[in-house]
Scaffold this motif. Structure first.
Motif, PDB file in Angstrom:
ATOM      1  N   VAL A 177     -64.480  97.381 -17.658  1.00 20.83           N
ATOM      2  CA  VAL A 177     -65.537  96.377 -17.794  1.00 20.83           C
ATOM      3  C   VAL A 177     -66.806  97.011 -18.363  1.00 20.83           C
ATOM      4  O   VAL A 177     -67.252  98.061 -17.874  1.00 20.83           O
ATOM      5  CB  VAL A 177     -65.848  95.720 -16.431  1.00 20.83           C
ATOM      6  N   VAL A 188     -70.804  96.729 -18.783  1.00 25.10           N
ATOM      7  CA  VAL A 188     -71.890  96.066 -18.054  1.00 25.10           C
ATOM      8  C   VAL A 188     -73.241  96.493 -18.609  1.00 25.10           C
ATOM      9  O   VAL A 188     -73.410  97.614 -19.115  1.00 25.10           O
ATOM     10  CB  VAL A 188     -71.836  96.384 -16.540  1.00 25.10           C
ATOM     11  N   ALA A 231     -76.983  96.354 -16.805  1.00 24.31           N
ATOM     12  CA  ALA A 231     -77.580  96.031 -15.508  1.00 24.31           C
ATOM     13  C   ALA A 231     -78.882  96.791 -15.325  1.00 24.31           C
ATOM     14  O   ALA A 231     -79.035  97.926 -15.807  1.00 24.31           O
ATOM     15  CB  ALA A 231     -76.602  96.353 -14.379  1.00 24.31           C
ATOM     16  N   ALA A 235     -68.099  96.725 -11.174  1.00 20.81           N
ATOM     17  CA  ALA A 235     -68.765  95.669 -11.937  1.00 20.81           C
ATOM     18  C   ALA A 235     -69.154  94.510 -11.021  1.00 20.81           C
ATOM     19  O   ALA A 235     -70.221  93.894 -11.191  1.00 20.81           O
ATOM     20  CB  ALA A 235     -67.846  95.179 -13.053  1.00 20.81           C
ATOM     21  N   ALA A 236     -68.314  94.211 -10.028  1.00 17.73           N
ATOM     22  CA  ALA A 236     -68.652  93.151  -9.060  1.00 17.73           C
ATOM     23  C   ALA A 236     -69.865  93.529  -8.240  1.00 17.73           C
ATOM     24  O   ALA A 236     -70.726  92.684  -7.931  1.00 17.73           O
ATOM     25  CB  ALA A 236     -67.445  92.871  -8.163  1.00 17.73           C
ATOM     26  N   ASP A 237     -69.966  94.815  -7.856  1.00 18.82           N
ATOM     27  CA  ASP A 237     -71.127  95.274  -7.097  1.00 18.82           C
ATOM     28  C   ASP A 237     -72.406  95.218  -7.932  1.00 18.82           C
ATOM     29  O   ASP A 237     -73.501  95.013  -7.400  1.00 18.82           O
ATOM     30  CB  ASP A 237     -70.898  96.704  -6.583  1.00 18.82           C
ATOM     31  N   SER A 275     -72.925  93.029 -10.364  1.00 17.99           N
ATOM     32  CA  SER A 275     -73.115  91.698 -10.953  1.00 17.99           C
ATOM     33  C   SER A 275     -74.444  91.078 -10.558  1.00 17.99           C
ATOM     34  O   SER A 275     -75.036  90.290 -11.336  1.00 17.99           O
ATOM     35  CB  SER A 275     -71.965  90.785 -10.532  1.00 17.99           C
ATOM     36  N   ALA A 276     -74.975  91.399  -9.377  1.00 16.06           N
ATOM     37  CA  ALA A 276     -76.256  90.827  -8.938  1.00 16.06           C
ATOM     38  C   ALA A 276     -77.414  91.301  -9.785  1.00 16.06           C
ATOM     39  O   ALA A 276     -78.486  90.674  -9.800  1.00 16.06           O
ATOM     40  CB  ALA A 276     -76.485  91.166  -7.466  1.00 16.06           C
ATOM     41  N   ALA A 306     -76.939  92.205 -13.142  1.00 16.61           N
ATOM     42  CA  ALA A 306     -76.472  92.177 -14.529  1.00 16.61           C
ATOM     43  C   ALA A 306     -77.498  91.503 -15.437  1.00 16.61           C
ATOM     44  O   ALA A 306     -78.208  90.557 -15.023  1.00 16.61           O
ATOM     45  CB  ALA A 306     -75.133  91.470 -14.623  1.00 16.61           C
ATOM     46  N   GLN A 336     -78.019  90.015 -19.631  1.00 19.08           N
ATOM     47  CA  GLN A 336     -77.285  89.611 -20.816  1.00 19.08           C
ATOM     48  C   GLN A 336     -77.456  90.670 -21.905  1.00 19.08           C
ATOM     49  O   GLN A 336     -78.570  91.144 -22.133  1.00 19.08           O
ATOM     50  CB  GLN A 336     -77.848  88.280 -21.355  1.00 19.08           C
TER      51      GLN A 336
END
Length: 507
Positions: A453, A455, A457, A497-499, A501-502, A504, A506
């Motif tokens: 993934v 990212v 962030a 990536a889930a961790d 995501s908060a 992240a 664009q």
């Protein structure tokens, strides 16, 4: 027949097994000796440097131990001294069809190195040219008589055949030569038995030994027949003769099968722990690199050179039996694992392949395979083919493979050119001198799979553990520090990536 080696030299001198084999001489009716060539690395070039790390295992293997019954006085002897006192004198014998003499000679030299590693003195090596091995005595009745004369002349107490003998062939050949006859599989199993150290390794070796032994149990006389029973008129021996109906050899077979079932359960019980470790590495997307190759190709030395792991290094066949996993760090900060695996050999007994299948899974599940080949070996092409066959058996044929010709310090330019013909993209390294190690390390890092993934962030400074996790398991493209936190552009695992995501952004 002239014996080529003197086994009464200095006890500290390591004599190459191949030097004990006779130089080429005129064949006697198709049964002839073979010439010398390198099977083990020359003792003068096999040194152990700082890159090998602490060699506690090798020191333990040669540690002092009490051996009872050697004399009337108590004395401590080293393992080396013990083996010198208990050495078997052996004669090697092989059969090859027309046109395959060179391959047969290389195989017999390898058998000489195997016998040396197992603790034997090779007095002679004999080859016979015939289309197929004799189904009765392996070499034919007449040549078996000649072999008996050679054995008596050199004073050997064991004959080793360069293939796996059928039980009937071994018994028939023993009846002629009048000494113990074993085969290549027996020697390999003996080496594995000596070198196995972990509980799983010992269980795997014992299982392979029992699978080999089961069809080769022997019995004599009444032990081969069922006990009598039935009525006198029906041909039985009458009252008092009826027993449990199980002969000694049948009882032995039943006990062996029971023990084999127990060992299989034990080996299966080791699986969940190994699977859990492998799953944890995959969950954290830690790439794995397996070092595979022919026995004595220098896999452990290469692992030590890459990681200073301190894994046992010895100029012997099958010095490593237990898979060793070590942590390594790429130049970009990513963490990956390097696994040292058991070596392969031509005609590897199928019992061992099955017993060690759980260990070989480390190779099958690897992201990258570093295929180590002994560049100084007389037949490196056969090493390549043998290892690739086994890799195919464990489902690793499609894995990214880096071919590495080790012991490059022993090669000249012409030899390197020949090896390039076997593998054009291969790397030449020397675990002894460090040549090519940095290039190989860079190639391994480049071959590592990228996290899945991508990212972007902005991570607050109070969540520094996430930035640290990206450094360890991800690939950072850019990293910038702002007032609000750390701006990252990276490739990471789905879990990380889930961790993130908060936080992240664009792209």
């Amino acid at each position: 027949m002239t014996q080529t080696s003197d086994v009464t030299g200095s006890e500290n001198e390591r004599i190459d097994a191949v030097d004990r084999v006779l130089a080429r001489s005129e064949g006697r009716a198709g049964l002839h000796t073979f010439g010398s060539a390198q099977a083990l690395q020359a003792a003068g070039t096999a040194n152990y440097g700082d890159s090998d790390g602490d060699q506690w295992d090798r020191e333990e293997r040669a540690a002092l131990r009490r051996v009872p019954g050697l004399s009337t006085e108590l004395q401590d002897v080293t393992e080396v001294e013990y083996r010198q006192l208990r050495l078997e004198n052996v004669v090697l014998v092989g059969v090859h069809p027309q046109g395959q003499q060179q391959d047969a000679e290389n195989s017999l030299r390898e058998l000489a190195a195997l016998a040396e590693t197992a603790g034997a003195v090779v007095l002679d090596g004999l080859l016979q040219r015939r289309p197929h091995p004799d189904p009765a005595t392996y070499v034919g009745r007449g040549k078996a008589e000649e072999l008996r004369g050679v054995v008596a002349a050199v004073g050997a107490d064991t004959v080793i055949a360069d293939t796996e003998l059928a039980p009937s062939q071994r018994r028939a050949l023993e009846d002629v030569v009048k000494v113990k006859v074993i085969d290549r599989t027996t020697v390999i199993l003996d080496i594995f038995s000596q070198h196995a150290k972990s509980r799983e390794g010992k269980a795997q070796v014992e299982l392979a030994q029992l699978e080999y032994l089961l069809p080769r149990l022997r019995g004599w006389g009444d032990s081969m027949s069922r006990q009598a029973g039935g009525q006198v008129g029906a041909g039985g021996a009458g009252m008092g003769s009826r027993g449990p109906g199980e002969t000694k050899i049948e009882l032995d077979r039943r006990r062996i099968r029971t023990r084999m079932a127990l060992l299989r359960r034990q080996i299966r019980d080791f699986g969940p722990g190994r699977d859990a470790k492998r799953a944890e590495r995959k969950r954290n997307t830690i790439p794995s690199v397996a070092i595979a190759g022919y026995t004595n190709a220098g896999k452990s030395s290469l692992l030590n050179r890459l990681t200073s792991a301190g894994v046992l290094v010895e100029n012997a066949l099958f010095a490593t039996l237990d898979a060793t996993v070590r942590r390594a760090e790429a130049s970009d900060g990513r963490i990956y694992t390097l696994t040292d695996t058991v070596g392969f050999v031509r005609n590897l007994p199928h019992q061992l392949v099955e017993a060690f299948r759980s260990t070989l899974e480390e190779v099958g599940d690897a992201d990258v395979i570093v295929h180590v080949v002994d560049g100084s070996h007389p037949d490196p092409g056969a090493q390549l083919a043998t290892v690739r066959d086994v890799l195919g058996d464990v489902g690793a044929r499609s894995t990214n493979e880096l071919v590495v010709f080790n012991k490059a310090d022993l090669l000249d330019d012409d030899e390197r050119l020949i090896l390039r013909g076997l593998a054009a993209d291969a790397y030449f390294v020397s675990s002894r001198t460090g040549e090519g190690i940095d290039t190989l390390r860079a190639a391994i890092e480049e071959a590592l799979p990228l996290p899945a993934v991508e990212v972007h962030a902005l991570v607050p400074y109070d969540r520094g553990e996430l930035v640290s996790a990206v450094h360890e398991t991800g690939l950072i493209i850019t990293e910038e520090h702002h007032n609000e936190g750390t701006l990252l552009h990276a490739h990471v695992s789905a879990r990380l990536a889930a961790d993130l995501s908060a936080f992240a952004l664009q792209p």
